[in-house]
Design an enzyme around this catalytic site. Structure first.
Site, PDB file in Angstrom:
ATOM      1  N   ASP A   8       0.824  -1.141  -0.142  1.00  0.00           N
ATOM      2  CA  ASP A   8      -0.160   0.038  -0.123  1.00  0.00           C
ATOM      3  C   ASP A   8       0.871   1.240  -0.044  1.00  0.00           C
ATOM      4  O   ASP A   8       2.087   1.097   0.447  1.00  0.00           O
ATOM      5  CB  ASP A   8      -0.783   0.078   1.098  1.00  0.00           C
ATOM      6  CG  ASP A   8      -1.825   1.291   1.400  1.00  0.00           C
ATOM      7  OD1 ASP A   8      -2.416   1.456   0.217  1.00  0.00           O
ATOM      8  OD2 ASP A   8      -1.803   1.818   2.404  1.00  0.00           O
ATOM      9  N   ASP A  10       0.162   5.032   0.775  1.00  0.00           N
ATOM     10  CA  ASP A  10      -0.288   5.825   2.058  1.00  0.00           C
ATOM     11  C   ASP A  10       0.003   5.033   3.437  1.00  0.00           C
ATOM     12  O   ASP A  10      -1.023   4.382   3.594  1.00  0.00           O
ATOM     13  CB  ASP A  10      -1.502   6.690   1.852  1.00  0.00           C
ATOM     14  CG  ASP A  10      -1.477   7.349   0.609  1.00  0.00           C
ATOM     15  OD1 ASP A  10      -0.551   8.099   0.355  1.00  0.00           O
ATOM     16  OD2 ASP A  10      -2.725   7.723   0.176  1.00  0.00           O
ATOM     17  N   HIS A  95     -11.366   5.364  -8.220  1.00  0.00           N
ATOM     18  CA  HIS A  95     -12.642   5.552  -8.005  1.00  0.00           C
ATOM     19  C   HIS A  95     -13.001   6.032  -6.749  1.00  0.00           C
ATOM     20  O   HIS A  95     -12.350   6.055  -5.975  1.00  0.00           O
ATOM     21  CB  HIS A  95     -13.314   4.203  -8.412  1.00  0.00           C
ATOM     22  CG  HIS A  95     -13.298   3.645  -9.751  1.00  0.00           C
ATOM     23  ND1 HIS A  95     -12.312   2.543  -9.932  1.00  0.00           N
ATOM     24  CD2 HIS A  95     -13.654   4.022 -10.952  1.00  0.00           C
ATOM     25  CE1 HIS A  95     -12.146   2.401 -11.389  1.00  0.00           C
ATOM     26  NE2 HIS A  95     -13.082   3.193 -11.977  1.00  0.00           N
ATOM     27  N   ARG A 104     -11.019  -1.575  -6.479  1.00  0.00           N
ATOM     28  CA  ARG A 104     -10.774  -0.846  -5.220  1.00  0.00           C
ATOM     29  C   ARG A 104     -10.404  -2.037  -3.983  1.00  0.00           C
ATOM     30  O   ARG A 104     -11.317  -2.760  -3.741  1.00  0.00           O
ATOM     31  CB  ARG A 104     -11.669   0.185  -4.760  1.00  0.00           C
ATOM     32  CG  ARG A 104     -11.491   1.072  -3.609  1.00  0.00           C
ATOM     33  CD  ARG A 104     -12.577   2.080  -3.185  1.00  0.00           C
ATOM     34  NE  ARG A 104     -12.363   2.890  -2.242  1.00  0.00           N
ATOM     35  CZ  ARG A 104     -11.540   3.879  -2.222  1.00  0.00           C
ATOM     36  NH1 ARG A 104     -10.881   4.399  -3.291  1.00  0.00           N
ATOM     37  NH2 ARG A 104     -11.109   4.584  -1.061  1.00  0.00           N
ATOM     38  N   LYS A 105      -9.183  -1.639  -3.276  1.00  0.00           N
ATOM     39  CA  LYS A 105      -9.339  -2.689  -2.219  1.00  0.00           C
ATOM     40  C   LYS A 105     -10.391  -2.171  -1.124  1.00  0.00           C
ATOM     41  O   LYS A 105     -10.731  -1.219  -1.021  1.00  0.00           O
ATOM     42  CB  LYS A 105      -7.908  -2.369  -1.483  1.00  0.00           C
ATOM     43  CG  LYS A 105      -6.715  -2.613  -1.987  1.00  0.00           C
ATOM     44  CD  LYS A 105      -5.395  -2.294  -1.503  1.00  0.00           C
ATOM     45  CE  LYS A 105      -5.078  -0.936  -1.340  1.00  0.00           C
ATOM     46  NZ  LYS A 105      -4.017  -0.323  -0.943  1.00  0.00           N
ATOM     47  N   ASP A 130      -1.390  -0.729   5.928  1.00  0.00           N
ATOM     48  CA  ASP A 130      -1.472  -0.260   7.075  1.00  0.00           C
ATOM     49  C   ASP A 130      -2.962  -0.109   7.830  1.00  0.00           C
ATOM     50  O   ASP A 130      -3.371   0.305   8.686  1.00  0.00           O
ATOM     51  CB  ASP A 130      -0.859   1.277   7.281  1.00  0.00           C
ATOM     52  CG  ASP A 130      -1.756   2.238   6.466  1.00  0.00           C
ATOM     53  OD1 ASP A 130      -2.184   1.881   5.417  1.00  0.00           O
ATOM     54  OD2 ASP A 130      -1.815   3.427   6.830  1.00  0.00           O
TER      55      ASP A 130
END
Length: 177
Positions: A8, A10, A95, A104-105, A130
């Site tokens: 990931d 961020d 999206h 999208r996760k 995270d």
């Protein structure tokens, strides 16, 4: 087949929701987390393919456009170069949250797409995130999962938990440095 680490962005590679920056919508708002560059380098030196899989709902919400996102990612790559670290590919979902798109996760499509393209053995690979959506995406894709940081530490059940990306990378590479 190759082994990979899916990261990931961020909260794993760069700061988010800190005193300095809330969200990263411009290169000037991108701050590499301590140890992230060294962690990526350790993983790549150990032979892992390195991918970033990131939800970027700010595009769908109108806070940034795809050109600016590419500028942010170019800046991230430049910052990682100071550590002789590189990312093999970046996948992102542009999206809006709750748009129910397949990429999208916590949905695992970005991981599956990269695995097909790069001939990745997901059973021998890791998803490092995270937050809960990262861990769910990794689990549903068939990777082992690693939670870093403290944001969702109490409610997320990952295979492994570490303070940050560097600690996770040291564990995966058995590095004591």
């Amino acid at each position: 087949m190759n082994q990979a680490v899916f990261l990931d962005r961020d909260g794993v590679i760069n700061e988010v929701l800190t005193d300095r920056v809330k969200f990263v919508n411009t290169p000037e708002e991108f701050y590499l987390l301590a140890g992230a560059g060294e962690g990526v380098r350790l993983l790549q030196d150990a032979g892992y393919k390195i991918f970033v899989v990131t939800n970027q709902g700010g595009i769908g919400l109108g806070f940034m456009d795809e050109k600016m996102l590419h500028n942010v990612h170019d800046h991230m790559k430049e910052q990682l170069q100071f550590f002789d670290a590189h990312i093999d590919e970046i996948a992102y979902c542009p999206h809006k949250p709750h748009e129910n798109c397949p990429c999208r996760k916590p949905k695992p499509q970005m991981i599956h797409d990269l695995a097909r393209k790069w001939d990745i053995d997901l059973r021998k690979s890791y998803m490092i995130g995270d937050r809960e959506p990262d861990i769910i995406a990794g689990r549903e894709a068939g990777t082992k999962t690693i939670l870093v940081g403290t944001r969702d530490k109490e409610k997320v059940k990952a295979d492994l938990v570490f303070e940050d990306l560097l600690e996770a990378a040291k564990h995966l590479t058995n590095s004591l440095s």
